[in-house]
Design an enzyme around this catalytic site. Structure first.
Site, PDB file in Angstrom:
ATOM      1  N   GLU A   1      63.078 -61.692 -27.716  1.00 52.11           N
ATOM      2  CA  GLU A   1      62.054 -60.980 -28.489  1.00 52.11           C
ATOM      3  C   GLU A   1      62.140 -61.256 -29.986  1.00 52.11           C
ATOM      4  OE1 GLU A   1      63.509 -59.796 -25.846  1.00 52.11           O
ATOM      5  OE2 GLU A   1      62.151 -58.526 -24.688  1.00 52.11           O
TER       6      GLU A   1
ATOM      7  N   GLU B   1      64.445 -57.237 -18.780  1.00 51.35           N
ATOM      8  CA  GLU B   1      64.623 -55.778 -18.906  1.00 51.35           C
ATOM      9  C   GLU B   1      64.291 -55.069 -17.594  1.00 51.35           C
ATOM     10  OE1 GLU B   1      62.120 -55.829 -22.501  1.00 51.35           O
ATOM     11  OE2 GLU B   1      63.562 -54.396 -23.307  1.00 51.35           O
TER      12      GLU B   1
ATOM     13  N   GLY C   1      60.815 -58.753 -21.310  1.00 49.48           N
ATOM     14  CA  GLY C   1      60.512 -57.638 -20.409  1.00 49.48           C
ATOM     15  C   GLY C   1      60.872 -57.945 -18.965  1.00 49.48           C
TER      16      GLY C   1
ATOM     17  N   ALA D   1      56.759 -59.702 -21.260  1.00 51.87           N
ATOM     18  CA  ALA D   1      55.433 -59.149 -21.571  1.00 51.87           C
ATOM     19  C   ALA D   1      54.448 -60.295 -21.767  1.00 51.87           C
ATOM     20  CB  ALA D   1      55.534 -58.318 -22.841  1.00 51.87           C
TER      21      ALA D   1
HETATM   22  C1  3H9 Z   1      58.609 -59.058 -24.282  1.00 52.32           C
HETATM   23  O1  3H9 Z   1      58.851 -59.283 -23.144  1.00 52.32           O
HETATM   24  C2  3H9 Z   1      58.641 -57.693 -24.882  1.00 52.32           C
HETATM   25  C3  3H9 Z   1      59.385 -56.709 -24.047  1.00 52.32           C
HETATM   26  O2  3H9 Z   1      60.672 -56.511 -24.529  1.00 52.32           O
HETATM   27  C4  3H9 Z   1      58.734 -55.357 -24.140  1.00 52.32           C
HETATM   28  C5  3H9 Z   1      57.550 -55.184 -23.299  1.00 52.32           C
HETATM   29  C6  3H9 Z   1      56.935 -53.788 -23.440  1.00 52.32           C
HETATM   30  N1  3H9 Z   1      53.076 -64.356 -22.130  1.00 52.32           N
HETATM   31  O3  3H9 Z   1      56.357 -72.537 -22.347  1.00 52.32           O
HETATM   32  P1  3H9 Z   1      55.508 -73.135 -21.263  1.00 52.32           P
HETATM   33  C7  3H9 Z   1      52.395 -69.329 -21.090  1.00 52.32           C
HETATM   34  S1  3H9 Z   1      58.178 -60.299 -25.344  1.00 52.32           S
HETATM   35  C8  3H9 Z   1      51.937 -65.076 -22.053  1.00 52.32           C
HETATM   36  O4  3H9 Z   1      54.673 -74.298 -21.607  1.00 52.32           O
HETATM   37  P2  3H9 Z   1      57.898 -73.855 -19.811  1.00 52.32           P
HETATM   38  C9  3H9 Z   1      52.459 -70.415 -22.149  1.00 52.32           C
HETATM   39  O5  3H9 Z   1      51.698 -70.083 -23.280  1.00 52.32           O
HETATM   40  C10 3H9 Z   1      58.134 -61.741 -24.306  1.00 52.32           C
HETATM   41  N2  3H9 Z   1      51.921 -66.395 -21.800  1.00 52.32           N
HETATM   42  O6  3H9 Z   1      56.368 -73.475 -19.955  1.00 52.32           O
HETATM   43  C11 3H9 Z   1      51.895 -71.595 -21.374  1.00 52.32           C
HETATM   44  O7  3H9 Z   1      50.499 -71.451 -21.342  1.00 52.32           O
HETATM   45  P3  3H9 Z   1      49.547 -72.704 -21.494  1.00 52.32           P
HETATM   46  C12 3H9 Z   1      59.489 -62.271 -24.085  1.00 52.32           C
HETATM   47  C13 3H9 Z   1      53.078 -66.994 -21.600  1.00 52.32           C
HETATM   48  O8  3H9 Z   1      58.130 -74.063 -18.375  1.00 52.32           O
HETATM   49  C14 3H9 Z   1      52.421 -71.369 -19.964  1.00 52.32           C
HETATM   50  O9  3H9 Z   1      52.747 -69.985 -19.886  1.00 52.32           O
HETATM   51  N3  3H9 Z   1      59.431 -63.497 -23.334  1.00 52.32           N
HETATM   52  C15 3H9 Z   1      54.295 -66.305 -21.661  1.00 52.32           C
HETATM   53  O10 3H9 Z   1      58.264 -74.916 -20.793  1.00 52.32           O
HETATM   54  C16 3H9 Z   1      53.670 -72.168 -19.664  1.00 52.32           C
HETATM   55  O11 3H9 Z   1      54.611 -71.945 -20.693  1.00 52.32           O
HETATM   56  C17 3H9 Z   1      59.393 -64.695 -23.912  1.00 52.32           C
HETATM   57  O12 3H9 Z   1      59.450 -64.816 -25.113  1.00 52.32           O
HETATM   58  C18 3H9 Z   1      54.265 -64.915 -21.934  1.00 52.32           C
HETATM   59  N4  3H9 Z   1      55.401 -64.178 -21.995  1.00 52.32           N
HETATM   60  O13 3H9 Z   1      58.700 -72.558 -20.273  1.00 52.32           O
HETATM   61  C19 3H9 Z   1      59.308 -65.886 -22.994  1.00 52.32           C
HETATM   62  N5  3H9 Z   1      55.310 -67.177 -21.433  1.00 52.32           N
HETATM   63  O14 3H9 Z   1      49.875 -73.548 -20.298  1.00 52.32           O
HETATM   64  C20 3H9 Z   1      58.274 -66.826 -23.481  1.00 52.32           C
HETATM   65  C21 3H9 Z   1      54.726 -68.372 -21.220  1.00 52.32           C
HETATM   66  O15 3H9 Z   1      48.189 -72.123 -21.508  1.00 52.32           O
HETATM   67  N6  3H9 Z   1      58.111 -67.975 -22.611  1.00 52.32           N
HETATM   68  N7  3H9 Z   1      53.396 -68.261 -21.321  1.00 52.32           N
HETATM   69  O16 3H9 Z   1      49.964 -73.353 -22.779  1.00 52.32           O
HETATM   70  C22 3H9 Z   1      58.952 -69.001 -22.585  1.00 52.32           C
HETATM   71  O17 3H9 Z   1      59.980 -69.019 -23.227  1.00 52.32           O
HETATM   72  C23 3H9 Z   1      58.584 -70.173 -21.738  1.00 52.32           C
HETATM   73  O18 3H9 Z   1      57.191 -70.129 -21.544  1.00 52.32           O
HETATM   74  C24 3H9 Z   1      59.247 -70.240 -20.342  1.00 52.32           C
HETATM   75  C25 3H9 Z   1      58.625 -71.392 -19.530  1.00 52.32           C
HETATM   76  C26 3H9 Z   1      60.730 -70.511 -20.542  1.00 52.32           C
HETATM   77  C27 3H9 Z   1      59.065 -68.963 -19.580  1.00 52.32           C
END
Ligand code: 3H9
Length: 689
Positions: A126, A106, A103, A64
């Site tokens: 999450e 999922e 998500g 998400a």
């Molecule tokens: C969910 O999914 C709920 C569901 O169960 C239900 C839905 C109804 N959203 O970390 P990075 C941005 S909860 C918005 O530096 P990396 C991040 O802020 C979600 N933005 O890169 C950054 O922006 P900026 C569950 C996001 O390569 C840029 O992307 N998912 C999101 O070191 C690069 O990120 C998570 O918790 C997001 N979901 O790592 C995953 N994700 O450049 C969260 C990233 O402006 N994300 N951004 O600072 C991560 O763990 C890491 O970002 C990821 C990449 C491993 C994907």
């Protein structure tokens, strides 16, 4: 509708839906609209027999859009779209690559089959955002791999590699050309019209036992409890009902304070990994490192490199010290093998990355040298001068000091701009935080290199300025000091520790001191020229903590603290000697006495520019000191307490104790008077951020 966020192309009778929503293909509103549109088209087109879901960029989908969690969701909702996928008569196959999380994962669970590229990672993180999976994860994953493995995976926020996912039965195949393989599998399923069924939930009793064990560790966090309830629903609810219940619980958490705090941390962690405004720099390549000093810290740091696959030379002038250090490292890896975290071959690979040496000249090929010798300035200056002579011009010289002046060390070299503090926390191979200490002359390239190093080692960086104790320990010292004063004033060690553990931290200050050794903090006090009468008296009695079986507590089994009347007597003696009148304290009062002065010191640190952002202090406290993540970090929590309340309380403490350090810091006072918060300060750009 024509969208570039999700495109539908054809591979014969297979529709390939490709998500392209940089940076991480998050399920933002416009992406969900486009995805639903493509699914509808694929479903209603009779010439399409199967569907593949794939993604452009670094991941299929990272979940998400966390930025949109502050407001109620609009447009088609992910759970409904995923229900539609699951209900489709045409097989839908997910082509997973990169970190496919939350998500995003999922979405793949709703598909009829999953193929992953070798670099793919999958997980439901999450809980790290104070949430539970809200789009089917709490019942689809348990049905696929069993309730206990699903609970373990979600509760730990762990990411599975493609190989692990295959072994667990999460995915159907691993392939280099994941999209082509997914298309093949989609065709095959369209012919067979039957997908592989999951392993089933397993026994309720096993889940119940695993859940109870998990919850014992949850402390004040809400999401783990809700998670257990949601997975439990999978046992007696059909998908639609389970989905409705999951969604209600998810939305309640999303709008609650704990998730808001943890989302704050998510962005704070990323901000802390960036260079502050006005600083630019390019990271230099890091091919090889040298660590000088094979003690506990040096050995732990060498392990960080080996764990990351980077070769490291571990140097200790004493051959015995070196041998003991290597033996300790091997022992640590053996423990990891016994716990199934790595296998025997990996142990040997990691040991092979560590080259032992007794001569400093062995550091000569290193791109970064980190000293981890005794906290003795003369020794460190001598070492830095020698390293400066020996090492190529580009090499960064780093110190792991936790208290000494970086600039004094830098002054012993001809490259002060390439000298930086890298304050690892003990045990270095486990603790996530890395305080990157910027000396007066440290340049942007060196800081950029330190940030890159931290990323390679999987650490959470925070750049801090140079002052005694830097950010983390300088703030902690306030807490220790207040904890000791509380003893003199009549609180017991167990009262104080309980206030801290009830707050959500793993250990209270006195349990922590007993674990670390009272002699260790006595040395720091000596070097910094201050005294703590109760601690000093206990040290004088040889009560050095767990290692001597006695400290602030006594220990019968070596680790369980037992209150000791002998300590009460020591405290009473000290109070009498100092003429302090003793009284009783409520738990609330103790908590405020311990944590408000920390906030006060945090405000001073911000004012002095030692930390650039209040959110950096949050990150430091959560990742270095076990501050409960669901409280968002020290300064975020302070905002929630109310700065006016903190200022008023601090004034009261200062009056009662006569301690000038407890007077509210000017910045704290100003913010409170203006009705502002640390968050306002950061977003107004008055501090970096
Ligand atoms: C969910 O999914 C709920 C569901 O169960 C239900 C839905 C109804 N959203 O970390 P990075 C941005 S909860 C918005 O530096 P990396 C991040 O802020 C979600 N933005 O890169 C950054 O922006 P900026 C569950 C996001 O390569 C840029 O992307 N998912 C999101 O070191 C690069 O990120 C998570 O918790 C997001 N979901 O790592 C995953 N994700 O450049 C969260 C990233 O402006 N994300 N951004 O600072 C991560 O763990 C890491 O970002 C990821 C990449 C491993 C994907």
């Amino acid at each position: 509708m024509n969208s570039t966020t999700v495109t539908l192309t054809r591979d014969g009778e297979v529709a390939v839906l490709v998500i392209d929503n940089p940076p991480v293909n998050a399920l933002s509103e416009h992406m969900r609209v486009a995805l639903k549109d493509c699914l509808d088209r694929a479903d209603s087109d009779d010439t399409i027999r199967a569907v593949v879901l794939a993604g452009e960029g670094r991941t299929l989908c990272a979940g998400a859009d966390i930025r949109q969690f502050g407001a109620p969701p609009k447009g088609p909702l992910s759970p409904d779209i995923f229900m539609q996928i699951a209900a489709m008569k045409k097989p839908v196959v997910a082509a997973i690559h990169g970190p496919t999380l939350g998500g995003g994962f999922e979405m793949t669970l709703a598909c009829h089959a999953r193929v992953a590229s070798p670099d793919a990672e999958m997980g439901l993180p999450e809980l790290k955002l104070g949430l539970i999976p809200g789009a089917g994860g709490t019942y689809r994953l348990p049905r696929l791999i069993g309730a206990v493995p699903a609970l373990d995976l979600i509760a730990s926020s762990q990411r599975l590699s493609a190989a692990e996912a295959l072994e667990l039965g999460v995915i159907d195949a691993v392939a280099e050309d994941v999209r082509a393989k997914a298309v093949d599998l989609a065709r095959e399923l369209a012919d067979r019209e039957q997908a592989r069924s999951g392993a089933g939930l397993g026994a309720w009793a096993d889940f119940d036992a695993a859940a109870k064990k998990r919850l014992r560790r949850a402390r004040g966090a809400q999401a783990p409890r809700v998670l257990v309830k949601a997975i439990g629903n999978a046992f007696d609810m059909e998908d639609t009902e389970a989905q409705r219940a999951e969604q209600a619980m998810f939305q309640e958490l999303r709008t609650g304070p704990q998730s808001a705090a943890m989302r704050h941390l998510f962005f704070a962690e990323r901000a802390a990994g960036r260079l502050a405004d006005g600083l630019a720099g390019t990271a230099r390549p890091l091919r090889r490192a040298a660590v000088i000093g094979a003690g506990t810290m040096g050995g732990g740091i060498a392990m960080c490199f080996a764990d990351a696959g980077l070769p490291v030379t571990l140097i200790d002038a004493s051959a015995d010290g070196l041998e003991a250090g290597l033996a300790r490292i091997r022992k640590n890896y053996e423990i990891s093998v016994s716990r199934g975290r790595i296998d025997a071959a990996e142990l040997e690979q990691r040991m092979a990355l560590i080259t032992p040496a007794t001569a400093l000249s062995a550091a000569s090929g290193a791109d970064i040298a980190i000293e981890a010798v005794f906290e003795d300035m003369a020794l460190k200056r001598k070492l830095f001068a020698e390293l400066d002579q020996l090492l190529p011009h580009h090499t960064v010289l780093a110190t792991n000091t936790s208290s000494l002046d970086i600039d004094e060390m830098a002054a012993a070299t001809k490259r002060p701009s390439q000298v930086v503090g890298l304050h690892f926390f003990s045990p270095a191979n486990v603790m996530k935080l890395l305080e990157i200490v910027r000396g007066a002359e440290t340049d942007g390239d060196t800081l950029a290199t330190a940030l890159m190093l931290s990323k390679c080692l999987g650490k959470q960086p925070a750049i801090v300025g140079n002052c005694p104790g830097f950010v983390g320990n300088r703030i902690l010292r306030q807490r220790h000091h207040q904890a000791e004063l509380l003893l003199e004033q009549g609180a017991s060690p167990q009262d104080v520790d309980r206030a801290v553990t009830d707050f959500g931290m793993a250990m209270g200050p006195f349990q922590m001191n007993d674990l670390a050794g009272l002699d260790v903090s006595a040395l720091v006090r000596k070097s910094q020229g201050y005294q703590l009468p109760v601690a000093d008296a206990l040290c004088a009695m040889g009560r050095l903590g767990q290692k001597t079986g006695k400290g602030y507590y006594r220990y019968e089994d070596g680790r369980t603290p037992i209150p000791d009347p002998a300590v009460d007597a020591v405290i009473a003696n000290v109070a009498e000697r100092l003429g302090v009148r003793q009284r009783s304290f409520s738990q609330d009062e103790i908590r405020e006495r311990l944590f408000y002065p920390m906030v006060n010191e945090g405000a001073r640190i911000l004012e002095e520019g030692i930390a650039g952002r209040s959110s950096d202090i949050d990150v430091i406290y959560v990742h270095g000191y076990g501050f409960p993540a669901w409280r968002g970090g020290l300064m975020y929590w302070a905002d929630a307490e109310g700065l006016g309340r903190i200022v008023a309380a601090l004034k009261g403490f200062a009056d009662e104790t006569g301690e000038s350090r407890l007077e509210p810091a000017p910045l704290l006072r100003r913010l409170a008077e203006a009705g502002e918060s640390f968050a306002d300060l950061q977003s107004n750009g008055k501090t970096e951020g």
